[in-house]
Design an enzyme around this catalytic site. Structure first.
Site, mmCIF file in Angstrom:
data_model
loop_
_atom_site.group_PDB
_atom_site.id
_atom_site.type_symbol
_atom_site.label_atom_id
_atom_site.label_comp_id
_atom_site.label_asym_id
_atom_site.label_seq_id
_atom_site.Cartn_x
_atom_site.Cartn_y
_atom_site.Cartn_z
ATOM 1 N N ARG B 298 5.357 30.406 -4.553
ATOM 2 C CA ARG B 298 6.302 31.287 -4.277
ATOM 3 C C ARG B 298 5.899 32.681 -4.842
ATOM 4 O O ARG B 298 6.628 33.400 -4.331
ATOM 5 C CB ARG B 298 7.345 30.369 -5.188
ATOM 6 N N TYR B 442 10.727 29.756 3.869
ATOM 7 C CA TYR B 442 9.624 28.921 3.482
ATOM 8 C C TYR B 442 9.488 28.812 1.863
ATOM 9 O O TYR B 442 9.696 29.808 1.240
ATOM 10 C CB TYR B 442 8.342 28.751 4.166
ATOM 11 N N GLU B 443 8.664 27.651 1.500
ATOM 12 C CA GLU B 443 8.570 27.487 -0.039
ATOM 13 C C GLU B 443 9.872 27.723 -0.860
ATOM 14 O O GLU B 443 10.010 27.953 -1.791
ATOM 15 C CB GLU B 443 7.767 28.447 -0.710
ATOM 16 N N GLY B 444 10.827 26.962 -0.063
ATOM 17 C CA GLY B 444 12.271 26.903 -0.759
ATOM 18 C C GLY B 444 13.009 27.976 -0.220
ATOM 19 O O GLY B 444 12.596 29.261 -0.487
ATOM 20 N N GLN B 449 16.160 29.191 -4.100
ATOM 21 C CA GLN B 449 15.511 29.940 -5.236
ATOM 22 C C GLN B 449 16.845 30.462 -6.192
ATOM 23 O O GLN B 449 16.845 30.498 -7.265
ATOM 24 C CB GLN B 449 15.026 31.212 -4.741
#
Lengths: 598, 598
Positions: B298, B442-444, B449
């Site tokens: 992140r 991406y990555e959440g 977030q």
């Protein structure tokens, strides 16, 4: 694969229930016969065409793009484009709002507006081919000689031929005063043109028998700058006296641009190598003639983003109802499933409602504007014609910039609803964002629109046009001021109106001393003005919905209209708080930055 | 063709003048030797690598994309990617901040941060190959067995092998509790894995001899949901006891996604067809182990958008200084030319400064955060380690979502500066916006977030971490409160801090009764928190600049820092006015919309 359902009910709501279009048209002799049934029947058919014929070509058109044959200079549009266009011509769609004296059907612009909203939802790249033609049609109607009208207008009306706008050159886009293309008088009264144009949408293709290029160029005796530009009609094939096609005119495609989006439309570099054309309008007055096309095109660009906002919304809504992932924060909703549909999540709803509100506000504004255009052209009362024209002029930069910026926000929000799948081409969502991106740029960047609004349309006449729009708001306040249920919708608009009036005076004074103050505030100002206009239209839509509900109508459609209006005022309209503040922050923090921008 | 100049001076300003990184590192035994000269020498070389080796492959990588051979399941990265990667390994870059016990150079994360900012500016798609490896490295360092460390870490450190994170499946991304990939124990202590993964970045390629996939899967006795997920290391080629490569493990690429951007990176569908892997960490505790990678990733994603913001800015600035078009509103500036460079226009400056401010704020935050990471890992004082870790946890969702959303705003603004040319691929500007677009997903997703920030990191510990950050702001206020020149920078931050504290309490109460209130406010809340953090960092940067100027330093660099900070507070920070209002507007207007979203 994406879906698209023509939003007929939403259009009819704005047309008939909010704006009473058919009643308004009764006052216009040219359109007195156009009743609600006719309008509904036409847009229903138009929706079928868009959904069934051009929408299926949207993704494939993006994938294939256009292909230039470098030896023949001919361009092939993506598979199916030509056939779809033939069907469009066959159905008489290009002629919809054209003048009957050139073979048009003479329907009002509001109907054409709805047709084009749906065509843009279905396939913006394809729609630009007939869309550009319409601009050429209007320029020739307004400024063409009788001979030009006779030669070109029937074929542009039928759609057998298409048209282009050849303005931009490699070194000038916004600043057309710098253009270099030359036009030299010939003995027969025609002109020989030489130069290079770029970014010509629909500039070359295999979909029509002839292409009529409207080209800006300079005469030998032209003054420097924008006062030395003339407009010419330059056909791809010379038209013989009997109307048949003669020799190929040396105006051809030298290359196609590789672009972020609208791949299905041929963005051509046009080489003009001694091509023969005829003068449209007066010598050196070409920019004025071109603005006829340009203003129509600017409303058309807003409509492109309206279309993309609507189709993106429909797909995001369907996905959010279908895709299951995580549980609602308030506990499981779909207990029989492993997870809840993502529409249970507040922020997913926020993204969806953002797109929905921008689609509904955009649709109301586009129809509001084109109805004014119909009145400007056809109302028997000169004052109504003048007032309508003035309002259209005021609203045109708002339509162009506000709706396309909103389209950027909306298509990106809808793509975001899809998570990772939104980034993958096959879902179609990322294409909507890419296609929309050009709408913020072409036909005058959105910065140029904001300068047109604040500098010319507002300060240029001391706020007279803005006051005219303010009177409409005032009338609504007067009408509904005592209705407690309307206050949540009317109060914010009325308050913003007061702020805007005050700020307009303020910026007028500041701009008088330092014109950069206008340039620094303009973009923020345009968005504030956009929310002022949207706020007014949402209040009118809420008014209709409240009346229906009060009258016992239980159709959830009206509840939906209220919910969307409430969302709009709660979550989108408050952007004006920041915009007023940043607009007021002035030009010093921008201009006093030579060290930072070294 | 685009340009890129490594922003060494700007990095050094943050590293040495604002954050005094070398002094801070002196307190960490592992990094006590890393002085300013070492850092500067390394980032200078890193900048050369980025600008000279990977930057020239950015546009060609986008055009070519990756190619899958469907018979061998092997993937070819775009031309030049493999050779550039070999050079990267040769130069020892993958080992930069890896542990010396596995062959790493043991440099602090702040140095790696600067390396990766520049790699991301140069070529995000290429950079994801080594970037993903680093995540795998960290997960194995934290949770690997001795055998796994011995087998995999030296090669991941050297970069001879790369790594991936195999999380997502077609039916689950955010909601990993739903994942289905199975792992069955084998007699030898290993596991046999079966399942389908999608969206695996750098999932297959020809750039390294082996790929170590870190795969989430379920053991046969796994509880349902996210508490039944385990993590496995699954190599592309089985590693024999002597370290040489053995047979091909049946974990292969079944397809490549066609995406909006990052075309040079292979986004693979990974078929796992009885592949052999080993368990990483405890059974059913895979998600916790994965979060080691995820949190690093992140921060890395924020860094990707920082890199794109910087390179987009550099190009837009160069274009705005070069392109002539129209005259300044205050009269001609370049009288010897036909028009002025467009940088004279206030809104062009606004677009440029938006990108510049977001680059500088993002850089300060990324370095601030990675310095905390170094302290979390290596400070001798446990309390400092704990406090640093807590701040990193608080800031991670802000880095990820705020910097990537800012990257969207900035890259689009820079593209807009180019007008129509921004939409054309050869200028490179539209690629920056397309590559950046995935960073918001991406990555959440950025919504996830925001829920992590507000729900877990803030309300989850009753605002304790936020108070810790607030103390830093308080210290700055105490230090500079009497300095009149600092008040324009400190006052807005202090005021926002008070509002944020109040609003946090308010939302805590509301969320207790209705969790959807948290979900409805979270995205706005995160952007407010982002501006609070950026505001603090801009105030610190302004503090340094003011001190230098007061001490007689005439380097315009410091004037530039003040100009950028002033712009930030005047034109970007006030967004918080609207965000506080819309966050407060609550969840009802979102959730009470079943009719609207029918």
């Amino acid at each position: 694969m994406p879906i698209y359902n023509p939003p007929l009910r939403d259009m009819q709501f704005v047309l008939h229930e909010v704006l009473h279009v058919a009643e308004e048209l009764k006052a216009l002799p040219a359109h007195a016969e156009t009743d609600a049934e006719t309008i509904n029947a036409v847009i229903e058919e138009a929706g079928k065409f868009a959904a069934e014929v051009t929408f299926p070509l949207n993704i494939s058109g993006d994938e294939e793009g256009c292909v230039l044959d470098k030896t023949t200079h001919e361009v092939k549009a993506p598979k199916g484009f030509k056939e779809a266009y033939a069907q469009f011509v066959e159905g008489g769609w290009p002629a919809l709002s054209c003048d009957p004296q050139f073979g048009g059907q003479g329907l009002p612009f509001v109907v054409n507006q709805c047709l084009y909203e749906m065509l843009n939802s279905a396939n913006q790249a394809w729609t630009m081919y007939p869309g550009l033609s319409h601009g050429a049609y209007e320029a020739l109607v307004a400024h063409g000689t009788d001979a030009q009208k006779k030669t070109y207008l029937p074929k542009l009306t039928s759609g057998e031929w298409t048209g282009t706008m050849c303005l931009t050159e490699p070194h000038c886009g916004t600043d057309l005063g710098m253009l270099r293309t030359k036009a030299e008088p010939m003995a027969d009264g025609n002109y020989k043109l030489t130069g290079n144009k770029i970014f010509i949408s629909a500039g070359e293709h295999d979909m029509a028998a002839n292409i009529i290029h409207l080209v800006l160029a300079r005469l030998p005796d032209a003054p420097k700058g924008s006062k030395g530009i003339s407009l010419f009609a330059v056909p791809k094939f010379i038209v013989k006296d009997d109307g048949s096609l003669g020799e190929r005119n040396p105006i051809y495609c030298g290359g196609l641009e590789h672009k972020m989006g609208i791949h299905g439309n041929a963005t051509a570099q046009i080489v003009i190598d001694g091509a023969v054309g005829s003068l449209v309008g007066q010598p050196h007055k070409g920019l004025a003639a071109m603005f006829v096309m340009m203003n129509a095109a600017r409303l058309g660009v807003g409509n492109q983003s309206l279309g993309l906002t609507e189709v993106a919304y429909q797909n995001a809504l369907a996905y959010a109802r279908d895709r299951i992932q995580m549980r609602s924060l308030t506990g499981p909703k779909a207990k029989d499933k492993d997870a809840d549909p993502i529409i249970v999540h507040p922020d997913v709803r926020k993204m969806l409602l953002t797109a929905k509100a921008y689609a509904e506000g955009g649709r109301a504004l586009q129809i509001f504007c084109t109805l004014l255009l119909d009145k400007e052209h056809h109302h028997p009362d000169e004052k109504v014609r003048k007032d309508s024209g003035e309002l259209v002029a005021l609203l045109t930069p708002i339509v162009k910039a506000f709706i396309t910026d909103n389209g950027h926000i909306a298509t990106n929000a809808c793509m975001q609803v899809f998570g990772g799948h939104g980034f993958i081409k096959e879902w179609g969502m990322e294409q909507f964002t890419r296609d929309n991106r050009i709408n913020m740029i072409y036909e005058g960047t959105n910065t140029i629109q904001s300068l047109d609004l604040l500098g010319r349309k507002v300060l240029g006449n001391n706020g007279a046009s803005l006051k005219k729009f303010g009177k409409l708001v005032g009338a609504l306040v007067a009408e509904e001021g005592v209705n407690e249920k309307m206050s949540e919708f009317i109060t914010p608009v009325a308050m913003l109106g007061e702020q805007l009036t005050k700020f307009t005076t303020e910026i007028g004074f500041k701009g008088f001393q330092n014109p950069d103050e206008v340039g620094a505030a303009a973009v923020d100002y345009l968005r504030v003005a956009g929310h002022f206009v949207f706020g007014y239209l949402f209040a009118r839509m809420a008014q209709v919905a409240l009346r229906e509900i009060a009258a016992g109508n239980t159709d959830p459609f009206y509840v939906a209209k209220l919910q969307t209006a409430r969302f709009y005022f709660a979550k989108l309209f408050p952007e004006t708080a920041t915009l007023m503040r940043t607009a007021r922050a002035g030009s010093k923090v921008l201009m006093d930055t030579d060290a930072a921008l070294a």
